[in-house]
Enzyme design. Sequence first.
Site, short mmCIF file in Angstrom:
data_model
loop_
_atom_site.label_atom_id
_atom_site.label_comp_id
_atom_site.label_asym_id
_atom_site.label_seq_id
_atom_site.Cartn_x
_atom_site.Cartn_y
_atom_site.Cartn_z
N GLY A 47 29.69 41.22 40.97
CA GLY A 47 29.88 41.43 39.54
C GLY A 47 30.02 40.17 38.70
CD GLU A 102 37.15 40.13 40.59
OE1 GLU A 102 36.00 40.34 40.15
OE2 GLU A 102 37.63 40.79 41.53
CG ASP A 103 33.22 41.79 37.78
OD1 ASP A 103 34.32 41.73 38.39
OD2 ASP A 103 32.33 42.60 38.12
CG ASP A 106 39.96 49.63 36.87
OD1 ASP A 106 40.36 49.92 35.75
OD2 ASP A 106 39.56 50.48 37.69
CG PHE A 155 32.44 53.13 34.19
CD1 PHE A 155 33.11 52.66 35.32
CD2 PHE A 155 31.06 53.03 34.16
CE1 PHE A 155 32.42 52.12 36.38
CE2 PHE A 155 30.35 52.49 35.22
CZ PHE A 155 31.04 52.04 36.33
CB VAL A 156 32.40 48.35 30.63
CG1 VAL A 156 33.18 48.79 29.42
CG2 VAL A 156 33.31 47.63 31.61
CG ASP A 162 27.70 48.09 39.98
OD1 ASP A 162 28.81 47.51 39.91
OD2 ASP A 162 27.46 48.95 40.83
NE ARG A 168 25.52 44.64 40.93
CZ ARG A 168 26.82 44.84 41.15
NH1 ARG A 168 27.71 44.28 40.35
NH2 ARG A 168 27.22 45.58 42.15
P1 IMP Z 1 40.26 47.13 40.90
O1 IMP Z 1 40.38 46.79 42.35
O2 IMP Z 1 40.66 48.54 40.59
O3 IMP Z 1 40.94 46.13 39.98
O4 IMP Z 1 38.74 47.13 40.52
C1 IMP Z 1 38.01 46.02 40.61
C2 IMP Z 1 36.56 46.31 40.83
O5 IMP Z 1 36.16 47.64 40.43
C3 IMP Z 1 35.79 45.40 39.92
O6 IMP Z 1 35.56 44.15 40.53
C4 IMP Z 1 34.53 46.17 39.68
O7 IMP Z 1 33.62 45.93 40.72
C5 IMP Z 1 34.96 47.61 39.71
N1 IMP Z 1 35.19 48.14 38.34
C6 IMP Z 1 36.37 48.42 37.75
N2 IMP Z 1 36.20 48.88 36.51
C7 IMP Z 1 34.85 48.89 36.30
C8 IMP Z 1 34.03 49.26 35.18
O8 IMP Z 1 34.48 49.69 34.10
N3 IMP Z 1 32.69 49.12 35.36
C9 IMP Z 1 32.13 48.66 36.50
N4 IMP Z 1 32.87 48.30 37.57
C10 IMP Z 1 34.21 48.40 37.46
MG MG Z 2 33.79 43.10 41.09
#
Ligand code: IMP
Ligand code: MG
Length: 178
Positions: A47, A102-103, A106, A155-156, A162, A168
Amino acid sequence: MKTITLHNKTFEVSISENEISEIINSMANQINNSGLKNPLFIAVLNGSFLFAADIMRQINIPNCEISFIKLSSYSGTKTTGSVQELIGLGQNLKNRNIVILEDIIDTGITLEKIISLLKKENVADIKIATLLFKPDAYTKEIPIDFIGKSITNDFVVGYGLDYNELGRNLPHIYKLKE
Ligand code: IMP
Ligand code: MG
């Protein structure tokens, strides 16, 4: 504004290419002025590939390095269902000042896992830079050093992010259209 369709879901522009570039300029300034010495930036694939490429062109800290990691959720041939190891870390990280790129953060589960894996490598320090942050979804206490933009729980996609691997390549960031 123009909408796009990926896997039969419709998305609309949420953060334009121009806004992304302003956000990145401001993050790069903050990082450049933060007093980091000889940092090793680690971009989390897939990402963050565009974010890393764009922000690194504006980093002017002497002796900075960049490397890339990908997380694996596989153990042998079976998925464990949780993030397990870092792949691609071919170098010694001992005593390095790390900046994770990080992109999006969440829930923070991925971030927490990356940090615990990096700590095993005996790094000196870990800073975190994320383009996007969802404060209402974040469940961890780990402070995030550099945040590009905080967003609501939409959700983005786009600019590296992606929806089931699509989107992407898009230059803007889009959110799911209601
Ligand atoms: P976390 O572990 O819940 O913080 O999520 C992290 C990963 O979930 C990110 O690196 C993304 O790959 C994916 N992710 C979380 N939110 C989104 C979103 O809104 N769009 C796309 N990917 C997301
Ligand atoms: Mg990611």
